[in-house]
Design a protein around this motif. Structure first.
Motif, short mmCIF file in Angstrom:
data_model
loop_
_atom_site.label_atom_id
_atom_site.label_comp_id
_atom_site.label_asym_id
_atom_site.label_seq_id
_atom_site.Cartn_x
_atom_site.Cartn_y
_atom_site.Cartn_z
N GLN A 1 0.81 -1.21 0.00
CA GLN A 1 0.00 0.00 0.00
C GLN A 1 0.84 1.27 0.00
OE1 GLN A 1 -3.44 -0.12 -0.30
NE2 GLN A 1 -2.91 -2.26 -0.66
N THR A 2 2.14 1.13 0.34
CA THR A 2 3.03 2.28 0.36
C THR A 2 3.19 2.85 -1.04
OG1 THR A 2 4.26 1.22 2.16
CG2 THR A 2 5.30 3.12 1.07
N GLU A 3 3.06 4.17 -1.16
CA GLU A 3 3.14 4.82 -2.48
C GLU A 3 4.51 4.57 -3.11
OE1 GLU A 3 2.52 9.23 -4.53
OE2 GLU A 3 2.22 8.95 -2.38
N GLY A 4 4.49 4.14 -4.34
CA GLY A 4 5.72 3.89 -5.08
C GLY A 4 6.31 2.51 -4.86
N ALA A 5 5.79 1.74 -3.92
CA ALA A 5 6.33 0.39 -3.67
C ALA A 5 5.86 -0.56 -4.76
CB ALA A 5 5.87 -0.11 -2.30
N THR A 6 6.77 -1.36 -5.26
CA THR A 6 6.45 -2.27 -6.37
C THR A 6 6.84 -3.71 -6.10
OG1 THR A 6 8.58 -1.89 -7.46
CG2 THR A 6 6.77 -0.38 -8.02
N GLU A 7 7.52 -3.97 -4.99
CA GLU A 7 8.09 -5.29 -4.74
C GLU A 7 7.12 -6.20 -4.00
OE1 GLU A 7 12.37 -5.78 -3.53
OE2 GLU A 7 11.41 -6.55 -1.72
N ILE A 8 6.95 -7.41 -4.53
CA ILE A 8 6.14 -8.43 -3.90
C ILE A 8 7.04 -9.62 -3.60
CG2 ILE A 8 4.16 -9.98 -4.16
CD1 ILE A 8 3.15 -8.00 -6.32
N ARG A 9 7.15 -9.97 -2.33
CA ARG A 9 8.00 -11.10 -1.94
C ARG A 9 7.19 -12.40 -2.00
NH1 ARG A 9 12.94 -10.20 -0.25
NH2 ARG A 9 13.60 -8.06 0.16
N VAL A 10 7.39 -13.14 -3.05
CA VAL A 10 6.70 -14.42 -3.23
C VAL A 10 7.52 -15.26 -4.20
CG1 VAL A 10 5.28 -13.56 -5.14
CG2 VAL A 10 4.48 -15.49 -3.78
N THR A 11 7.62 -16.54 -3.94
CA THR A 11 8.31 -17.44 -4.86
C THR A 11 7.31 -18.00 -5.87
OG1 THR A 11 7.91 -19.43 -3.53
CG2 THR A 11 9.87 -18.12 -2.98
N HIS A 12 7.81 -18.57 -6.93
CA HIS A 12 6.94 -19.19 -7.94
C HIS A 12 6.15 -20.33 -7.31
CE1 HIS A 12 9.50 -17.66 -11.58
NE2 HIS A 12 9.37 -16.76 -10.63
N GLU A 13 6.80 -21.07 -6.40
CA GLU A 13 6.13 -22.19 -5.73
C GLU A 13 4.98 -21.69 -4.85
OE1 GLU A 13 5.10 -25.95 -4.72
OE2 GLU A 13 6.68 -25.44 -6.16
N GLN A 14 5.23 -20.62 -4.11
CA GLN A 14 4.18 -20.06 -3.25
C GLN A 14 3.01 -19.55 -4.08
OE1 GLN A 14 6.67 -17.19 -1.28
NE2 GLN A 14 6.94 -18.48 0.54
N LEU A 15 3.31 -18.90 -5.19
CA LEU A 15 2.25 -18.38 -6.06
C LEU A 15 1.43 -19.52 -6.66
CD1 LEU A 15 0.82 -16.07 -7.40
CD2 LEU A 15 2.72 -15.84 -9.00
N ALA A 16 2.10 -20.60 -7.02
CA ALA A 16 1.39 -21.77 -7.56
C ALA A 16 0.46 -22.36 -6.51
CB ALA A 16 2.41 -22.82 -8.02
N VAL A 17 0.90 -22.42 -5.26
CA VAL A 17 0.05 -22.94 -4.18
C VAL A 17 -1.17 -22.04 -3.98
CG1 VAL A 17 -0.06 -23.27 -1.68
CG2 VAL A 17 1.86 -24.21 -2.97
N GLU A 18 -0.95 -20.73 -4.00
CA GLU A 18 -2.06 -19.79 -3.83
C GLU A 18 -3.13 -20.00 -4.90
OE1 GLU A 18 -2.73 -17.34 -1.49
OE2 GLU A 18 -1.11 -18.31 -0.38
N LEU A 19 -2.70 -20.26 -6.13
CA LEU A 19 -3.63 -20.34 -7.25
C LEU A 19 -4.06 -21.77 -7.58
CD1 LEU A 19 -1.97 -17.71 -9.62
CD2 LEU A 19 -3.78 -17.37 -7.95
N GLY A 20 -3.46 -22.74 -6.93
CA GLY A 20 -3.86 -24.12 -7.15
C GLY A 20 -3.43 -24.67 -8.50
#
Length: 237
Positions: free
Chosen positions: A177-196
């Motif tokens: 939510q911080t203005e100008g922040a663009t970084e998301i800390r997530v691995t490809h494996e974690q993202l795959a788990v989130e989305l199934g």
């Protein structure tokens, strides 16, 4: 005393001292009598705490999160996971409540993501309070409604949305939510788990997005370079 849903050796039982914090999160518990509170327990658990709450488990306690975060997810027969929702401070898992009230087995699994404090009530007492205390019923029904909407939206995305659309939507939702922040800390494996889905599929989609200039990839994190580009993935022509 009924068996706790976490190992006694690793869960730390806490005294019920900070009642102000509990009441601010769960005003409905103000209706409980002093006798009711004798049944309450507070435990602190972490991501390394063994527990037995998984699909098919019969719950002995109703759990309410006071601090921390718990992920509720389903596992396919092939072992693939998909996140249903998270339970944070002031919330409960409505699938757990449904299992308790219906006297059925739990229909999901639980991952403790951070150090978490959980308020526990025996299921026998909780069922009685659902009849006796209107404000508790209102809390449970409201959370049922909110979770139903969340899970229905997830099912719509899985059934009707493309994976690039779902990846883009997830990245936009996770932007700080911080203005100008663009970084998301997530691995490809974690993202795959989130989305199934499979990690290889997520990696391919992320690489395609990086080629278009929407994002850049680094180990363990993703930088969003062009939000408008991601929005176009979410609203394809």
């Amino acid at each position: 005393m009924k068996k706790l849903p976490v190992s006694r050796d690793s869960a730390i039982q806490q005294p019920l001292q900070d009642m102000t914090s509990i009441m601010s999160l769960f005003p409905c518990f103000g209706e409980l009598s002093e006798q009711d509170w004798l049944f309450a327990q507070m435990v602190r658990v972490s991501s390394s705490t063994p527990h037995e709450i998984a699909e098919g488990h019969r719950l002995s306690h109703a759990l309410f999160v006071v601090s921390g975060s718990v992920r509720i997810y389903k596992i396919s027969p092939g072992g693939r996971e998909v996140t249903l929702y998270r339970v944070g401070p002031g919330e409960c898992c409505v699938l757990m409540i449904a299992s308790i009230l219906g006297e059925t087995e739990y229909e999901a699994s639980v991952q403790i993501e951070t150090e978490t404090e959980v308020l526990l009530f025996p299921v026998t007492a909780f069922r009685q309070w659902m009849h006796a205390y209107p404000s508790l019923r209102r809390l449970i029904y409201r959370q049922f409604t909110e979770r139903f909407i969340r899970v229905t939206s997830l099912l719509e995305q899985i059934a009707f949305g493309s994976l690039p659309e779902r990846v883009a939507s997830y990245l936009l939702q996770q932007l700080p939510q911080t203005e100008g922040a663009t970084e998301i800390r997530v691995t490809h494996e974690q993202l795959a788990v989130e989305l199934g889905t499979a990690r290889e599929v997520v990696s391919r989609i992320l690489k395609e997005m990086a080629v278009t200039g929407a994002i850049s990839l680094q180990r363990g994190k993703i930088n969003v370079l062009d939000q408008a580009q991601l929005h176009r993935y979410c609203s394809p022509l």
